[in-house]
Design a protein around this motif. Sequence first.
Motif, PDB file in Angstrom:
ATOM      1  N   LEU A  23     -82.159 102.499 -81.277  1.00  0.00           N
ATOM      2  CA  LEU A  23     -82.232 102.376 -82.408  1.00  0.00           C
ATOM      3  C   LEU A  23     -83.190 102.523 -82.914  1.00  0.00           C
ATOM      4  CD1 LEU A  23     -81.399  98.218 -80.381  1.00  0.00           C
ATOM      5  CD2 LEU A  23     -80.586  99.730 -82.365  1.00  0.00           C
ATOM      6  N   PHE A  24     -83.695 102.185 -84.076  1.00  0.00           N
ATOM      7  CA  PHE A  24     -85.376 103.046 -84.530  1.00  0.00           C
ATOM      8  C   PHE A  24     -85.207 102.009 -85.702  1.00  0.00           C
ATOM      9  CE2 PHE A  24     -82.636 106.579 -83.486  1.00  0.00           C
ATOM     10  CZ  PHE A  24     -83.840 107.407 -83.416  1.00  0.00           C
ATOM     11  N   PRO A  25     -86.293 101.490 -86.367  1.00  0.00           N
ATOM     12  CA  PRO A  25     -86.322 100.448 -87.535  1.00  0.00           C
ATOM     13  C   PRO A  25     -85.552 100.770 -88.900  1.00  0.00           C
ATOM     14  CG  PRO A  25     -88.714 101.617 -86.875  1.00  0.00           C
ATOM     15  CD  PRO A  25     -88.001 102.662 -86.358  1.00  0.00           C
ATOM     16  N   GLY A  26     -85.207  99.869 -88.791  1.00  0.00           N
ATOM     17  CA  GLY A  26     -83.837  99.546 -89.854  1.00  0.00           C
ATOM     18  C   GLY A  26     -83.060 101.294 -89.795  1.00  0.00           C
ATOM     19  N   LYS A  27     -82.463 101.254 -88.331  1.00  0.00           N
ATOM     20  CA  LYS A  27     -81.195 101.978 -88.495  1.00  0.00           C
ATOM     21  C   LYS A  27     -81.032 102.347 -86.513  1.00  0.00           C
ATOM     22  CE  LYS A  27     -83.429 105.422 -91.849  1.00  0.00           C
ATOM     23  NZ  LYS A  27     -84.051 106.724 -92.247  1.00  0.00           N
ATOM     24  N   ALA A  28     -79.468 102.604 -86.899  1.00  0.00           N
ATOM     25  CA  ALA A  28     -78.604 102.642 -85.841  1.00  0.00           C
ATOM     26  C   ALA A  28     -78.490 104.227 -85.680  1.00  0.00           C
ATOM     27  CB  ALA A  28     -78.088 101.640 -85.404  1.00  0.00           C
ATOM     28  N   LEU A  29     -78.694 104.439 -84.263  1.00  0.00           N
ATOM     29  CA  LEU A  29     -78.346 106.451 -83.738  1.00  0.00           C
ATOM     30  C   LEU A  29     -76.578 105.448 -83.133  1.00  0.00           C
ATOM     31  CD1 LEU A  29     -78.573 108.853 -83.758  1.00  0.00           C
ATOM     32  CD2 LEU A  29     -79.515 108.735 -81.133  1.00  0.00           C
ATOM     33  N   LEU A  30     -75.453 105.994 -84.364  1.00  0.00           N
ATOM     34  CA  LEU A  30     -74.084 104.885 -83.472  1.00  0.00           C
ATOM     35  C   LEU A  30     -73.406 106.414 -82.462  1.00  0.00           C
ATOM     36  CD1 LEU A  30     -73.576 102.481 -86.174  1.00  0.00           C
ATOM     37  CD2 LEU A  30     -74.191 102.410 -83.933  1.00  0.00           C
ATOM     38  N   GLY A  34     -65.976 109.364 -80.201  1.00  0.00           N
ATOM     39  CA  GLY A  34     -66.486 110.594 -79.627  1.00  0.00           C
ATOM     40  C   GLY A  34     -67.493 112.176 -79.898  1.00  0.00           C
ATOM     41  N   GLY A  35     -67.798 111.317 -81.497  1.00  0.00           N
ATOM     42  CA  GLY A  35     -68.436 112.347 -82.160  1.00  0.00           C
ATOM     43  C   GLY A  35     -69.613 112.743 -82.084  1.00  0.00           C
ATOM     44  N   GLU A  36     -70.832 113.452 -82.843  1.00  0.00           N
ATOM     45  CA  GLU A  36     -72.192 113.553 -82.388  1.00  0.00           C
ATOM     46  C   GLU A  36     -72.759 112.244 -83.345  1.00  0.00           C
ATOM     47  OE1 GLU A  36     -73.308 115.776 -80.951  1.00  0.00           O
ATOM     48  OE2 GLU A  36     -72.140 117.264 -80.438  1.00  0.00           O
ATOM     49  N   PRO A  37     -73.470 112.062 -81.964  1.00  0.00           N
ATOM     50  CA  PRO A  37     -74.462 110.899 -82.614  1.00  0.00           C
ATOM     51  C   PRO A  37     -75.163 111.176 -84.436  1.00  0.00           C
ATOM     52  CG  PRO A  37     -74.779 111.355 -80.821  1.00  0.00           C
ATOM     53  CD  PRO A  37     -74.779 112.803 -81.164  1.00  0.00           C
ATOM     54  N   ARG A  38     -75.290 109.785 -84.645  1.00  0.00           N
ATOM     55  CA  ARG A  38     -75.668 109.870 -86.475  1.00  0.00           C
ATOM     56  C   ARG A  38     -76.385 109.008 -86.886  1.00  0.00           C
ATOM     57  NH1 ARG A  38     -70.536 108.403 -89.605  1.00  0.00           N
ATOM     58  NH2 ARG A  38     -68.790 109.449 -87.588  1.00  0.00           N
ATOM     59  N   ILE A  39     -77.481 108.692 -87.331  1.00  0.00           N
ATOM     60  CA  ILE A  39     -78.204 107.739 -87.726  1.00  0.00           C
ATOM     61  C   ILE A  39     -77.727 106.828 -88.847  1.00  0.00           C
ATOM     62  CG2 ILE A  39     -80.734 106.717 -88.557  1.00  0.00           C
ATOM     63  CD1 ILE A  39     -81.373 108.800 -87.419  1.00  0.00           C
ATOM     64  N   VAL A  40     -77.538 105.654 -88.858  1.00  0.00           N
ATOM     65  CA  VAL A  40     -76.936 104.759 -89.654  1.00  0.00           C
ATOM     66  C   VAL A  40     -77.390 104.191 -90.179  1.00  0.00           C
ATOM     67  CG1 VAL A  40     -74.660 103.569 -90.317  1.00  0.00           C
ATOM     68  CG2 VAL A  40     -74.349 105.268 -89.204  1.00  0.00           C
ATOM     69  N   PRO A  41     -78.378 103.877 -91.134  1.00  0.00           N
ATOM     70  CA  PRO A  41     -79.050 102.217 -91.990  1.00  0.00           C
ATOM     71  C   PRO A  41     -78.292 100.931 -91.794  1.00  0.00           C
ATOM     72  CG  PRO A  41     -79.226 104.743 -93.412  1.00  0.00           C
ATOM     73  CD  PRO A  41     -78.098 104.652 -92.421  1.00  0.00           C
ATOM     74  N   VAL A  42     -79.221  99.931 -91.680  1.00  0.00           N
ATOM     75  CA  VAL A  42     -78.761  98.894 -92.045  1.00  0.00           C
ATOM     76  C   VAL A  42     -77.819  98.338 -93.883  1.00  0.00           C
ATOM     77  CG1 VAL A  42     -78.727  96.186 -91.890  1.00  0.00           C
ATOM     78  CG2 VAL A  42     -80.346  98.004 -90.227  1.00  0.00           C
ATOM     79  N   GLY A  43     -76.944  98.000 -93.056  1.00  0.00           N
ATOM     80  CA  GLY A  43     -76.076  98.199 -94.475  1.00  0.00           C
ATOM     81  C   GLY A  43     -75.306  99.213 -95.110  1.00  0.00           C
ATOM     82  N   VAL A  52     -74.129  99.021 -90.035  1.00  0.00           N
ATOM     83  CA  VAL A  52     -74.805  98.185 -88.955  1.00  0.00           C
ATOM     84  C   VAL A  52     -75.409  97.180 -89.863  1.00  0.00           C
ATOM     85  CG1 VAL A  52     -77.269  98.703 -88.371  1.00  0.00           C
ATOM     86  CG2 VAL A  52     -75.676 100.599 -87.963  1.00  0.00           C
ATOM     87  N   VAL A  53     -75.059  95.805 -89.595  1.00  0.00           N
ATOM     88  CA  VAL A  53     -75.320  94.860 -90.552  1.00  0.00           C
ATOM     89  C   VAL A  53     -76.304  93.675 -90.343  1.00  0.00           C
ATOM     90  CG1 VAL A  53     -74.185  92.143 -90.427  1.00  0.00           C
ATOM     91  CG2 VAL A  53     -73.000  93.297 -90.174  1.00  0.00           C
ATOM     92  N   ALA A  54     -77.034  94.361 -88.188  1.00  0.00           N
ATOM     93  CA  ALA A  54     -78.387  93.626 -88.416  1.00  0.00           C
ATOM     94  C   ALA A  54     -79.246  94.613 -86.755  1.00  0.00           C
ATOM     95  CB  ALA A  54     -79.022  92.094 -88.955  1.00  0.00           C
ATOM     96  N   ILE A  55     -80.301  94.953 -87.040  1.00  0.00           N
ATOM     97  CA  ILE A  55     -80.770  94.528 -85.980  1.00  0.00           C
ATOM     98  C   ILE A  55     -81.873  94.013 -85.370  1.00  0.00           C
ATOM     99  CG2 ILE A  55     -82.252  96.499 -84.788  1.00  0.00           C
ATOM    100  CD1 ILE A  55     -81.638  98.422 -86.880  1.00  0.00           C
ATOM    101  N   ASP A  56     -81.715  93.629 -84.069  1.00  0.00           N
ATOM    102  CA  ASP A  56     -82.545  92.726 -83.679  1.00  0.00           C
ATOM    103  C   ASP A  56     -82.946  92.900 -82.323  1.00  0.00           C
ATOM    104  OD1 ASP A  56     -83.930  89.991 -82.207  1.00  0.00           O
ATOM    105  OD2 ASP A  56     -82.524  88.924 -82.595  1.00  0.00           O
ATOM    106  N   GLY A  57     -84.233  93.544 -81.964  1.00  0.00           N
ATOM    107  CA  GLY A  57     -85.319  93.553 -80.613  1.00  0.00           C
ATOM    108  C   GLY A  57     -84.225  95.063 -80.051  1.00  0.00           C
ATOM    109  N   ASP A  58     -83.705  94.918 -78.651  1.00  0.00           N
ATOM    110  CA  ASP A  58     -83.085  95.995 -78.320  1.00  0.00           C
ATOM    111  C   ASP A  58     -81.583  95.862 -78.719  1.00  0.00           C
ATOM    112  OD1 ASP A  58     -82.451  93.814 -77.030  1.00  0.00           O
ATOM    113  OD2 ASP A  58     -82.229  94.981 -75.163  1.00  0.00           O
TER     114      ASP A  58
END
Length: 207
Positions: A23-30, A34-43, A52-58
């Motif tokens: 997790l990063f501010p406003g983004k999630a590492l998904l 089975g592909g390579e990890p990618r950063i997906v911003p909220v929305g 990614v709808v929302a990020i809350d803590g961990d």
Amino acid sequence: MAVAAACLWSATVWAVDVGLSGLFPGKALLVIDGGEPRIVPVGVRTAEGVQVVAIDGDSATIDIDGRRRQLRVGQNVIQRPQAEGRATAVITADSAGHFLANGSINGMAVRFIVDTGASLVSIGASEARRLGIDASSGSSGVAQTANGLTQVSRVRLKTVKVGEIVLNDVEAVVHAQDMPVVLLGMSFLNRMEMQRNGDTMTLKKNY
């Protein structure tokens, strides 16, 4: 080596595998299918229908084709419902053909690679320390690996979990050297019905 898919929902006949790796501010590492990890911003919704709808803590709230789930980093595979009620885990191969999955040992998150050539669940030295496994309490021995002979300690794990499959009192070995992932060996797999369909492997708990 790519991270395995961590969670699975079945919105259609074929489900989308989604893993939350960070997790990063406003983004999630998904990790998706089975592909390579990618950063997906909220929305943002990916081509696979993952948003990614929302990020809350961990944790993060993920929407997959209209179905929402809250995930924590490293959360386990969640299987599609089975009519017969048997615990099931579905794992998708990465680009190299490895079947990797996030799971847990004794309640702590780990990364597994399915290895039918390993007699027992096999854990590297530093990973065992992180999991609080006392290798000195087990019986010492020697194991043959791809890199030759190595010192190991045979131990028993309270729980091993992949998806909704939970096994208790699983035999394992702790290696004297570090390993990049935990080998999900036959001490776990021989209690499963294993089915492979292309790049998808389904595990069903027998007992």
